[in-house]
Design a protein around this motif. Structure first.
Motif, short mmCIF file in Angstrom:
data_model
loop_
_atom_site.label_atom_id
_atom_site.label_comp_id
_atom_site.label_asym_id
_atom_site.label_seq_id
_atom_site.Cartn_x
_atom_site.Cartn_y
_atom_site.Cartn_z
N GLN A 108 2.85 11.52 -10.46
CA GLN A 108 2.06 12.74 -10.57
C GLN A 108 2.96 13.99 -10.53
O GLN A 108 2.68 14.97 -11.19
CB GLN A 108 1.03 12.81 -9.44
CG GLN A 108 0.08 13.97 -9.54
CD GLN A 108 -0.98 13.93 -8.45
OE1 GLN A 108 -0.91 13.14 -7.51
NE2 GLN A 108 -1.97 14.79 -8.56
N GLN A 144 1.84 6.13 8.55
CA GLN A 144 1.73 7.25 7.63
C GLN A 144 3.03 7.52 6.91
O GLN A 144 4.11 7.26 7.42
CB GLN A 144 1.27 8.51 8.37
CG GLN A 144 2.27 9.03 9.38
CD GLN A 144 1.72 10.20 10.18
OE1 GLN A 144 0.52 10.27 10.45
NE2 GLN A 144 2.58 11.11 10.57
N ILE A 145 2.88 8.05 5.71
CA ILE A 145 4.03 8.50 4.93
C ILE A 145 4.28 9.94 5.34
O ILE A 145 3.43 10.81 5.15
CB ILE A 145 3.74 8.41 3.42
CG1 ILE A 145 3.43 6.96 3.03
CG2 ILE A 145 4.91 8.96 2.62
CD1 ILE A 145 2.89 6.79 1.62
N GLU A 162 2.38 1.72 -3.51
CA GLU A 162 1.40 2.20 -4.49
C GLU A 162 1.19 3.70 -4.35
O GLU A 162 1.15 4.43 -5.33
CB GLU A 162 0.08 1.45 -4.32
CG GLU A 162 0.13 0.02 -4.79
CD GLU A 162 -1.12 -0.78 -4.44
OE1 GLU A 162 -2.03 -0.25 -3.77
OE2 GLU A 162 -1.17 -1.96 -4.84
N THR A 163 1.08 4.17 -3.12
CA THR A 163 0.88 5.60 -2.87
C THR A 163 2.10 6.41 -3.26
O THR A 163 1.98 7.46 -3.91
CB THR A 163 0.55 5.83 -1.38
OG1 THR A 163 -0.62 5.09 -1.04
CG2 THR A 163 0.34 7.31 -1.08
N VAL A 164 3.28 5.93 -2.90
CA VAL A 164 4.53 6.63 -3.23
C VAL A 164 4.71 6.71 -4.74
O VAL A 164 5.02 7.77 -5.28
CB VAL A 164 5.74 5.95 -2.55
CG1 VAL A 164 7.06 6.47 -3.11
CG2 VAL A 164 5.69 6.14 -1.04
N GLU A 165 4.52 5.59 -5.42
CA GLU A 165 4.69 5.56 -6.88
C GLU A 165 3.71 6.51 -7.57
O GLU A 165 4.08 7.25 -8.46
CB GLU A 165 4.47 4.14 -7.42
CG GLU A 165 5.58 3.18 -7.07
CD GLU A 165 6.66 3.12 -8.13
OE1 GLU A 165 6.36 3.16 -9.33
OE2 GLU A 165 7.84 3.03 -7.73
N ALA A 166 2.45 6.50 -7.14
CA ALA A 166 1.44 7.38 -7.74
C ALA A 166 1.80 8.84 -7.52
O ALA A 166 1.71 9.66 -8.44
CB ALA A 166 0.07 7.07 -7.17
N SER A 167 2.24 9.19 -6.32
CA SER A 167 2.62 10.57 -6.02
C SER A 167 3.84 10.99 -6.82
O SER A 167 3.90 12.12 -7.33
CB SER A 167 2.91 10.73 -4.53
OG SER A 167 1.75 10.50 -3.77
N GLY A 175 0.81 -1.21 0.00
CA GLY A 175 0.00 0.00 0.00
C GLY A 175 0.84 1.26 0.00
O GLY A 175 0.54 2.23 -0.71
N VAL A 176 1.90 1.27 0.79
CA VAL A 176 2.81 2.41 0.83
C VAL A 176 3.43 2.64 -0.54
O VAL A 176 3.46 3.76 -1.05
CB VAL A 176 3.91 2.22 1.91
CG1 VAL A 176 5.02 3.25 1.76
CG2 VAL A 176 3.31 2.28 3.31
#
Length: 122
Positions: free
Chosen positions: A20, A106-107, A12-17, A9-10
């Protein structure tokens, strides 16, 4: 090993950010992880390394801050740090407590490399 699921999950969020933001790579990921999540720091690091191969995160530094549990006594209002098993209030001995820290996941920050676009400008 729930650390693999957490780190998926971390990532996926890091890669998407990072995508972007137009990043070509991720340099560092900083996380805060509460001890009450029962996640093991070494296992999180191993999962990050394994999952980052072939991604924008490959070679990135992973900084993990483990957050100690902290509770507030609902009887006397005292706030105190504790381990995962001893939740009694050290001030009044009360057992009615509310966890106020230690369950975080949290990131905190993501450092990325974004290429200069000066060559493309005319």
């Amino acid at each position: 090993m729930h650390e693999l699921g957490i780190m998926t999950g971390v990532m996926e969020t890091v890669e998407a950010s990072a995508r972007q933001a137009g990043a070509t790579s991720v340099l560092k990921v900083s996380l805060s992880v509460g001890e009450m999540t029962e996640a093991i720091k070494d296992a999180l690091e191993f999962a990050f390394e394994a999952l980052s191969e072939g991604t924008l995160c490959e070679g990135a530094e992973l900084a993990i801050t483990m957050v100690r549990p902290k509770s507030r006594c609902l009887e006397c209002g005292a706030e105190f740090e504790h381990d995962r098993f001893h939740l009694l209030c050290p001030e009044c001995g009360g057992f009615a407590t509310e966890l106020i820290a230690g369950r975080e996941l949290q990131i905190d920050s993501i450092e990325v490399d974004i290429p200069d676009d000066e060559e493309g400008e005319g």
